[in-house]
Structures are given as C-alpha cells and as structure tokens.
Motif scaffolding. Structure first.
Motif, short mmCIF file in Angstrom:
data_model
loop_
_atom_site.label_atom_id
_atom_site.label_comp_id
_atom_site.label_asym_id
_atom_site.label_seq_id
_atom_site.Cartn_x
_atom_site.Cartn_y
_atom_site.Cartn_z
N GLN A 7 1.13 -1.57 0.16
CA GLN A 7 -0.13 0.09 0.01
C GLN A 7 0.59 1.32 -0.42
OE1 GLN A 7 -4.23 -1.04 1.32
NE2 GLN A 7 -3.70 -0.22 2.85
N GLU A 8 0.57 2.24 -0.95
CA GLU A 8 1.38 3.20 -1.40
C GLU A 8 1.25 4.16 -1.73
OE1 GLU A 8 4.33 1.36 -3.90
OE2 GLU A 8 3.76 2.45 -5.89
N GLY A 9 1.59 5.05 -1.80
CA GLY A 9 1.35 6.47 -2.88
C GLY A 9 0.99 7.54 -1.77
N THR A 10 0.13 8.92 -2.16
CA THR A 10 0.39 10.22 -1.69
C THR A 10 -1.49 10.17 -1.26
OG1 THR A 10 -0.07 11.96 -3.77
CG2 THR A 10 1.92 11.36 -2.59
N ALA B 216 8.35 -14.46 0.79
CA ALA B 216 9.28 -13.72 -0.32
C ALA B 216 10.52 -14.31 -0.58
CB ALA B 216 9.19 -12.50 0.68
N ASN B 217 10.85 -14.59 -1.00
CA ASN B 217 12.57 -15.31 -1.50
C ASN B 217 13.36 -14.65 -0.35
OD1 ASN B 217 11.21 -16.85 -3.28
ND2 ASN B 217 12.97 -16.58 -4.59
N LYS B 218 13.39 -13.20 -0.23
CA LYS B 218 14.57 -12.31 -0.05
C LYS B 218 13.22 -11.25 1.00
CE LYS B 218 16.77 -10.69 -3.15
NZ LYS B 218 18.91 -10.26 -4.10
N GLY B 219 13.48 -10.53 1.25
CA GLY B 219 12.65 -9.29 1.52
C GLY B 219 11.19 -9.29 2.37
N ALA B 220 10.28 -8.47 2.76
CA ALA B 220 9.03 -8.45 3.79
C ALA B 220 7.78 -9.40 2.56
CB ALA B 220 8.59 -7.05 3.32
N ALA B 221 7.65 -10.38 3.72
CA ALA B 221 6.06 -11.02 3.67
C ALA B 221 5.09 -11.03 4.72
CB ALA B 221 6.70 -12.44 3.02
N GLY C 112 1.93 -6.76 2.35
CA GLY C 112 3.44 -7.11 2.37
C GLY C 112 4.42 -5.45 3.42
N GLN C 113 3.95 -4.73 2.36
CA GLN C 113 4.28 -2.97 3.32
C GLN C 113 3.42 -2.15 3.50
OE1 GLN C 113 7.17 -0.47 0.94
NE2 GLN C 113 7.98 -1.23 3.05
N ASN C 114 2.67 -1.23 4.39
CA ASN C 114 1.86 -0.80 4.07
C ASN C 114 2.43 0.58 4.40
OD1 ASN C 114 -1.44 0.83 4.42
ND2 ASN C 114 -0.92 0.75 6.71
N GLY C 115 2.26 1.50 3.62
CA GLY C 115 3.34 2.91 3.87
C GLY C 115 2.34 4.50 4.57
N GLU C 116 3.75 4.96 4.92
CA GLU C 116 2.89 6.02 5.73
C GLU C 116 1.87 6.56 5.82
OE1 GLU C 116 4.58 10.22 7.29
OE2 GLU C 116 5.59 9.42 6.45
N ASP C 117 0.78 6.87 6.41
CA ASP C 117 -0.96 7.52 6.49
C ASP C 117 -1.74 6.43 6.32
OD1 ASP C 117 -0.38 9.46 7.46
OD2 ASP C 117 0.61 10.65 5.70
N GLY D 58 5.50 -11.46 8.98
CA GLY D 58 4.05 -11.26 9.12
C GLY D 58 3.09 -12.06 8.95
N GLY D 59 1.65 -12.05 10.47
CA GLY D 59 0.97 -12.92 10.14
C GLY D 59 0.29 -11.78 9.24
N VAL D 60 0.41 -10.14 9.88
CA VAL D 60 -1.00 -9.18 8.98
C VAL D 60 -0.34 -8.62 8.71
CG1 VAL D 60 -2.88 -7.12 9.33
CG2 VAL D 60 -2.58 -9.20 10.88
N VAL D 61 0.70 -7.55 8.80
CA VAL D 61 1.23 -7.17 7.72
C VAL D 61 3.13 -7.28 7.90
CG1 VAL D 61 1.91 -4.28 7.40
CG2 VAL D 61 0.07 -5.19 7.15
N SER D 62 4.32 -6.97 7.26
CA SER D 62 5.46 -7.08 7.12
C SER D 62 6.14 -5.45 7.35
CB SER D 62 5.61 -7.73 6.05
OG SER D 62 7.30 -7.85 6.35
N GLU D 63 5.72 -4.69 7.20
CA GLU D 63 6.62 -3.26 7.24
C GLU D 63 5.48 -2.87 7.53
OE1 GLU D 63 9.13 -2.97 4.27
OE2 GLU D 63 10.69 -4.82 5.08
N ASN D 64 5.40 -2.02 8.30
CA ASN D 64 3.67 -1.18 8.74
C ASN D 64 4.35 0.39 9.08
OD1 ASN D 64 0.89 -0.15 9.39
ND2 ASN D 64 1.82 0.00 11.24
N TYR D 65 4.08 1.54 8.24
CA TYR D 65 4.28 2.49 8.94
C TYR D 65 3.08 3.96 8.81
CZ TYR D 65 8.70 1.16 6.45
OH TYR D 65 10.11 0.56 6.12
N GLY D 66 2.17 2.63 8.27
CA GLY D 66 0.49 4.10 8.97
C GLY D 66 0.11 2.95 9.52
N THR D 67 -1.64 2.42 9.37
CA THR D 67 -2.46 2.38 10.76
C THR D 67 -2.77 0.48 10.54
OG1 THR D 67 -2.74 4.72 11.39
CG2 THR D 67 -4.17 2.67 11.84
N ILE D 68 -3.20 -0.18 11.41
CA ILE D 68 -3.28 -1.32 11.92
C ILE D 68 -4.48 -1.39 12.71
CG2 ILE D 68 -3.06 -4.24 11.62
CD1 ILE D 68 -0.22 -3.59 11.04
N ALA D 69 -5.64 -1.48 11.97
CA ALA D 69 -6.81 -1.53 13.34
C ALA D 69 -8.07 -3.01 13.44
CB ALA D 69 -7.77 -0.53 12.51
N ASP D 70 -8.33 -3.43 14.42
CA ASP D 70 -9.30 -4.46 13.93
C ASP D 70 -10.53 -3.68 13.88
OD1 ASP D 70 -10.55 -6.96 14.29
OD2 ASP D 70 -10.15 -7.04 16.56
#
Length: 204
Positions: free
Chosen positions: A137-140, A157-162, A167-172, A192-204
């Motif tokens: 998830q990316e972009g402005t 992922a053979n290498k990097g985030a899974a 895989g990766q949740n971007g800022e905001d 990660g079970g839900v997100v590997s690399e998180n810069y944003g928000t994860i909510a239930d």
C-alpha cells in the motif's frame, strides 16, 4: 496486462467478471485488470483450472496489478465472504506481489460479514513485498484503505518482506478488520501474520 481489461479507467466499471486464463507480463499484471482507476466489483470465483498470474517486475496481483488512487475494488456478494481467487491459482512476481492486488493506492475490501478473500494456492515475490491480499500500500493518497479482507493461501518472499495480508503498509495508509489464516515465509527479511513492514495504521 489483465485477463479481462488492460486498464480500467476512472469512471469505468468491471462487474462480476472471472478469468480462467494464464496472464504473463512485466509490471502491472493482474488476473482481471493490469491497472484499475475505476470500480471493480467481484463475486466468488468458480474457476477450476490450474493457472498462473506472473510478472517479471513490480505490481502483480491475482485480480489487479495496480489499484490507483481513484480505484476501488469491492465484493458484490451478499452471502458470506467473497473468495475471489481460488486454490488453482499461483501469483508470482519480482516485488509488490499480492493475492488480490500487487499495489494498492486506492480502496480495497469487503464489508462486515462479507470479506474480500484470497485463496490462491501461492503468492510469491522473488525480491520481497509479498502479501496475501496486497503486496504494497503506497502513494500520496491519504485515503488508501484495505478493509474487511482475508487471506487463506500461502505467502512467500524469497527475500524481503512477506505479510499475511500486506507486505508493506505505507505511511498514513490503513489496514482494517483483516484476518490471515495462511502460512507466511520470508527467507531473508521480515515476515508478519498481518503486515510485514508497517508505517501506517493497523486496526481491528
């Protein structure tokens, strides 16, 4: 490159379509649309044949390669979850590879009780950012949201985030009401079970 549409433009609608084709390209490769700037509404997938969505670059997804800032993917089902990819499907790419969308810059998801669901046999990224639902998830666009989604398939992922969902949740950006029940493996990176690399928000 898309199994039904190359680029669903803003204002365009793709509804209740399925593809049982193998789809191969470089970047922006999707089982239904390579790129979506409009609306895609899907019900449950009923394809039974083994098939592969494969890209040698970024943005490879079982349904959409790239969902742009104006794009929206929703479920059209009214009974239970919408399993829009099935166990006969394999999705592979270099990076930003997802069971449903490789890259999300807009809005994806189902509704309460009717989750948008990936059940692909395997989602694999050779260079990372593999997600059971979305690779990245990316972009402005600050309204980039993934909500009410599930993953039932294997993510590698053979290498990097899974991530089981992203895989990766971007800022905001937001991941809401999502559930992973699939195996997640990174051979050289974060998993990660839900997100590997998180810069944003994860909510239930």
């Amino acid at each position: 490159v898309g199994g039904i549409v190359g680029y669903n433009l803003q204002g365009g609608t793709v509804q209740d379509n399925q593809s049982s084709a193998n789809v191969t390209g470089t970047s922006r490769v999707g089982g239904i649309a390579g790129e979506n700037g409009g609306t895609v509404s899907l019900a449950e997938n009923t394809a039974k044949n083994p098939r592969t969505i494969a890209g040698s670059g970024q943005g490879v997804g079982g349904i959409l390669g790239v969902n742009t800032a104006t794009g929206q993917l929703t479920t059209g089902t009214t009974t239970g979850d919408a399993v829009v990819t099935d166990q006969h499907l394999t999705v592979t790419g270099q990076s930003k590879v997802g069971g449903i969308a490789g890259i999300n810059r807009g809005r994806l998801g189902g509704t309460e009780g009717h989750s948008l669901t990936n059940n692909a046999k395997l989602v694999r990224a050779t260079q990372g950012l593999a997600g059971g639902v979305v690779g990245a998830q990316e972009g402005t666009n600050i309204t980039t949201v993934l909500s009410y989604a599930k993953n039932l398939g294997e993510v590698i992922a053979n290498k990097g985030a899974a991530g089981g969902i992203v895989g990766q949740n971007g800022e905001d950006h937001q991941v809401q009401h999502c559930v992973n029940a699939g195996d997640v493996t990174s051979n050289n990176g974060y998993a990660g079970g839900v997100v590997s690399e998180n810069y944003g928000t994860i909510a239930d």
